[in-house]
Design a protein around this motif. Structure first.
Motif, PDB file in Angstrom:
ATOM      1  N   TYR A  65      34.160  33.450 -33.031  1.00 32.78           N
ATOM      2  CA  TYR A  65      35.072  34.107 -32.083  1.00 32.78           C
ATOM      3  C   TYR A  65      34.981  33.477 -30.695  1.00 32.78           C
ATOM      4  N   ASP A  66      33.763  33.026 -30.329  1.00 30.44           N
ATOM      5  CA  ASP A  66      33.518  32.404 -29.015  1.00 30.44           C
ATOM      6  C   ASP A  66      34.066  33.271 -27.888  1.00 30.44           C
ATOM      7  N   ASP A  67      33.671  34.531 -27.922  1.00 34.59           N
ATOM      8  CA  ASP A  67      34.195  35.521 -26.982  1.00 34.59           C
ATOM      9  C   ASP A  67      33.032  36.425 -26.553  1.00 34.59           C
ATOM     10  N   VAL A  68      32.714  36.406 -25.256  1.00 29.95           N
ATOM     11  CA  VAL A  68      31.565  37.187 -24.767  1.00 29.95           C
ATOM     12  C   VAL A  68      31.776  38.687 -24.915  1.00 29.95           C
ATOM     13  N   ASP A  69      33.003  39.095 -25.160  1.00 29.29           N
ATOM     14  CA  ASP A  69      33.294  40.527 -25.310  1.00 29.29           C
ATOM     15  C   ASP A  69      33.420  40.953 -26.768  1.00 29.29           C
ATOM     16  N   HIS A  70      33.232  40.008 -27.681  1.00 32.37           N
ATOM     17  CA  HIS A  70      33.361  40.368 -29.097  1.00 32.37           C
ATOM     18  C   HIS A  70      32.214  41.300 -29.490  1.00 32.37           C
ATOM     19  N   PRO A  71      32.502  42.406 -30.181  1.00 35.46           N
ATOM     20  CA  PRO A  71      31.443  43.354 -30.538  1.00 35.46           C
ATOM     21  C   PRO A  71      30.474  42.778 -31.572  1.00 35.46           C
ATOM     22  N   ILE A  72      29.223  43.141 -31.423  1.00 29.69           N
ATOM     23  CA  ILE A  72      28.202  42.701 -32.369  1.00 29.69           C
ATOM     24  C   ILE A  72      28.379  43.439 -33.691  1.00 29.69           C
ATOM     25  N   ALA A  73      28.147  42.714 -34.791  1.00 29.20           N
ATOM     26  CA  ALA A  73      28.185  43.321 -36.125  1.00 29.20           C
ATOM     27  C   ALA A  73      26.847  43.031 -36.796  1.00 29.20           C
ATOM     28  N   ASN A  74      25.826  43.731 -36.346  1.00 30.71           N
ATOM     29  CA  ASN A  74      24.465  43.499 -36.850  1.00 30.71           C
ATOM     30  C   ASN A  74      24.377  43.989 -38.297  1.00 30.71           C
ATOM     31  N   PRO A  75      24.081  43.092 -39.248  1.00 36.11           N
ATOM     32  CA  PRO A  75      24.092  43.490 -40.663  1.00 36.11           C
ATOM     33  C   PRO A  75      22.809  44.163 -41.144  1.00 36.11           C
ATOM     34  N   TYR A  76      21.804  44.231 -40.281  1.00 33.96           N
ATOM     35  CA  TYR A  76      20.494  44.724 -40.716  1.00 33.96           C
ATOM     36  C   TYR A  76      20.292  46.200 -40.365  1.00 33.96           C
ATOM     37  N   ARG A  77      19.409  46.819 -41.110  1.00 35.26           N
ATOM     38  CA  ARG A  77      19.114  48.240 -40.918  1.00 35.26           C
ATOM     39  C   ARG A  77      18.529  48.473 -39.528  1.00 35.26           C
ATOM     40  N   GLU A  78      19.075  49.438 -38.821  1.00 31.60           N
ATOM     41  CA  GLU A  78      18.571  49.760 -37.485  1.00 31.60           C
ATOM     42  C   GLU A  78      17.112  50.179 -37.577  1.00 31.60           C
ATOM     43  N   GLY A  79      16.315  49.635 -36.672  1.00 36.23           N
ATOM     44  CA  GLY A  79      14.886  49.922 -36.669  1.00 36.23           C
ATOM     45  C   GLY A  79      14.064  48.861 -37.368  1.00 36.23           C
ATOM     46  N   SER A  80      14.721  48.000 -38.156  1.00 41.58           N
ATOM     47  CA  SER A  80      13.997  46.930 -38.841  1.00 41.58           C
ATOM     48  C   SER A  80      13.762  45.766 -37.885  1.00 41.58           C
ATOM     49  N   ILE A  81      12.766  44.940 -38.185  1.00 42.72           N
ATOM     50  CA  ILE A  81      12.500  43.786 -37.328  1.00 42.72           C
ATOM     51  C   ILE A  81      13.666  42.803 -37.405  1.00 42.72           C
ATOM     52  N   GLU A  82      14.332  42.731 -38.559  1.00 41.41           N
ATOM     53  CA  GLU A  82      15.498  41.851 -38.684  1.00 41.41           C
ATOM     54  C   GLU A  82      16.615  42.294 -37.729  1.00 41.41           C
ATOM     55  N   HIS A  83      16.802  43.603 -37.633  1.00 44.13           N
ATOM     56  CA  HIS A  83      17.813  44.149 -36.718  1.00 44.13           C
ATOM     57  C   HIS A  83      17.480  43.775 -35.276  1.00 44.13           C
ATOM     58  N   LEU A  84      16.205  43.865 -34.904  1.00 40.49           N
ATOM     59  CA  LEU A  84      15.788  43.520 -33.545  1.00 40.49           C
ATOM     60  C   LEU A  84      15.992  42.037 -33.257  1.00 40.49           C
ATOM     61  N   LEU A  85      15.643  41.193 -34.222  1.00 42.70           N
ATOM     62  CA  LEU A  85      15.790  39.747 -34.020  1.00 42.70           C
ATOM     63  C   LEU A  85      17.267  39.360 -33.897  1.00 42.70           C
ATOM     64  N   TYR A  86      18.106  39.981 -34.716  1.00 41.80           N
ATOM     65  CA  TYR A  86      19.546  39.706 -34.645  1.00 41.80           C
ATOM     66  C   TYR A  86      20.091  40.112 -33.276  1.00 41.80           C
ATOM     67  N   LEU A  87      19.738  41.305 -32.845  1.00 44.26           N
ATOM     68  CA  LEU A  87      20.215  41.803 -31.557  1.00 44.26           C
ATOM     69  C   LEU A  87      19.685  40.954 -30.412  1.00 44.26           C
ATOM     70  N   LYS A  88      18.419  40.559 -30.501  1.00 41.88           N
ATOM     71  CA  LYS A  88      17.815  39.721 -29.450  1.00 41.88           C
ATOM     72  C   LYS A  88      18.603  38.427 -29.285  1.00 41.88           C
ATOM     73  N   ASN A  89      18.869  37.744 -30.393  1.00 41.60           N
ATOM     74  CA  ASN A  89      19.551  36.465 -30.279  1.00 41.60           C
ATOM     75  C   ASN A  89      21.018  36.634 -29.906  1.00 41.60           C
ATOM     76  N   TRP A  90      21.644  37.757 -30.308  1.00 40.28           N
ATOM     77  CA  TRP A  90      23.031  38.002 -29.878  1.00 40.28           C
ATOM     78  C   TRP A  90      23.093  38.153 -28.358  1.00 40.28           C
ATOM     79  N   ILE A  91      22.165  38.904 -27.800  1.00 38.27           N
ATOM     80  CA  ILE A  91      22.104  39.062 -26.338  1.00 38.27           C
ATOM     81  C   ILE A  91      21.934  37.702 -25.671  1.00 38.27           C
TER      82      ILE A  91
END
Length: 201
Positions: free
Chosen positions: A21-47
Motif C-alpha cells: 500500500y505504501d501509505d502511512v495511514d493504512h491500517p495495520i492488519a496484525n494476523p497474530y493473536r493479541e498478547g502473543s510475542i508474535e503479535h508484539l513483534l508484528y506491531l513493533k515492526n509496523w510502527i
C-alpha cells in the motif's frame, strides 16, 4: 525456531505488507493473536516501518511548514509507541526468565534483549530499502555498486546482531547474565517535566 528466526520471519513480512500500500495511514492488519510475542513483534515492526516513511515525508524540501509540524508531532507519538513496544517485549523476557537461577557473578548486558531486537527491526528496514536501491534502473552503475556494498555490510550486521542476541538469550537462560528494565523516562513528552510545557500552564 529460535527467537531471532521468528523476527526474521515476521519483520520482512510486515515490511512487504506495508509496501503493498505504501501509505502511512493504512491500517495495520496484525494476523497474530493479541498478547502473543508474535503479535508484539508484528506491531513493533509496523510502527518502525510507518515511522521510517514519516521520516522520509518530513524531509521533503518543499513541505508546507504547517504540515511539517503535524508530521513532527506524529513522529513524536510514534517514538513513544516504539519505546512502549520495546518495554512490552522486555516484559515478555522478564516473564520467560523469571524462574532462572542467576549464578553468582552473573553480569548484566549493556542493553536489554528488546532494545537489541529494536535494532534488528530497524536493520530489516535498512536492508529492504537498500535492496530496492540496488534494483533501480534509473541511476548510475556507480550508485548501484555503492548500494550493493552497503547492502553486503547491512547483511553482515544482521548476521552479527542475530548471533549476539541468541548468545545473550542463551546466557540469560543459563543464568550467566540477567536483565533489568529501566523505563524510558522521556522528559520532553511529560507536561510535568518539560519546562516549556509546564511554563505554559
Amino acid at each position: 525456531m529460535s527467537f531471532t528466526a521468528l523476527c526474521h520471519q515476521i519483520f520482512p513480512a510486515v515490511i512487504d505488507e506495508y509496501h503493498r500500500y505504501d501509505d502511512v495511514d493504512h491500517p495495520i492488519a496484525n494476523p497474530y493473536r493479541e498478547g502473543s510475542i508474535e503479535h508484539l513483534l508484528y506491531l513493533k515492526n509496523w510502527i518502525d516501518t510507518v515511522q521510517w516513511h514519516l521520516e522520509d515525508l518530513i524531509r521533503d524540501p518543499q513541505i508546507d511548514p504547517v504540515e511539517a509540524l503535524v508530521l513532527k508531532r506524529r513522529i513524536d507519538r510514534s517514538n513513544q509507541e516504539r519505546t512502549d513496544m520495546v518495554e512490552y517485549i522486555d516484559s515478555y523476557f522478564l516473564d520467560k526468565f523469571k524462574d532462572v537461577a542467576i549464578e553468582s557473578g552473573a553480569k548484566i548486558n549493556t542493553e536489554s534483549p528488546a532494545w537489541a531486537i529494536d535494532r534488528l527491526s530497524i536493520l530489516a528496514l535498512k536492508i529492504y530499502h537498500m535492496a530496492q536501491e540496488v534494483k533501480r534502473t534509473d541511476v548510475s552503475a556507480k550508485h548501484v555498486e555503492e548500494c550493493r556494498r552497503k547492502l553486503d555490510i547491512l547483511l553482515q550486521q544482521r548476521t552479527d546482531l542475530t548471533t549476539a542476541i541468541e548468545e545473550l538469550l542463551a546466557d540469560m537462560a543459563a543464568g550467566h547474565k540477567y536483565m533489568k528494565v529501566y523505563k524510558q523516562m522521556k522528559m520532553y513528552n511529560d507536561p510535568e517535566l518539560n519546562p516549556v510545557l509546564y511554563a505554559a500552564k
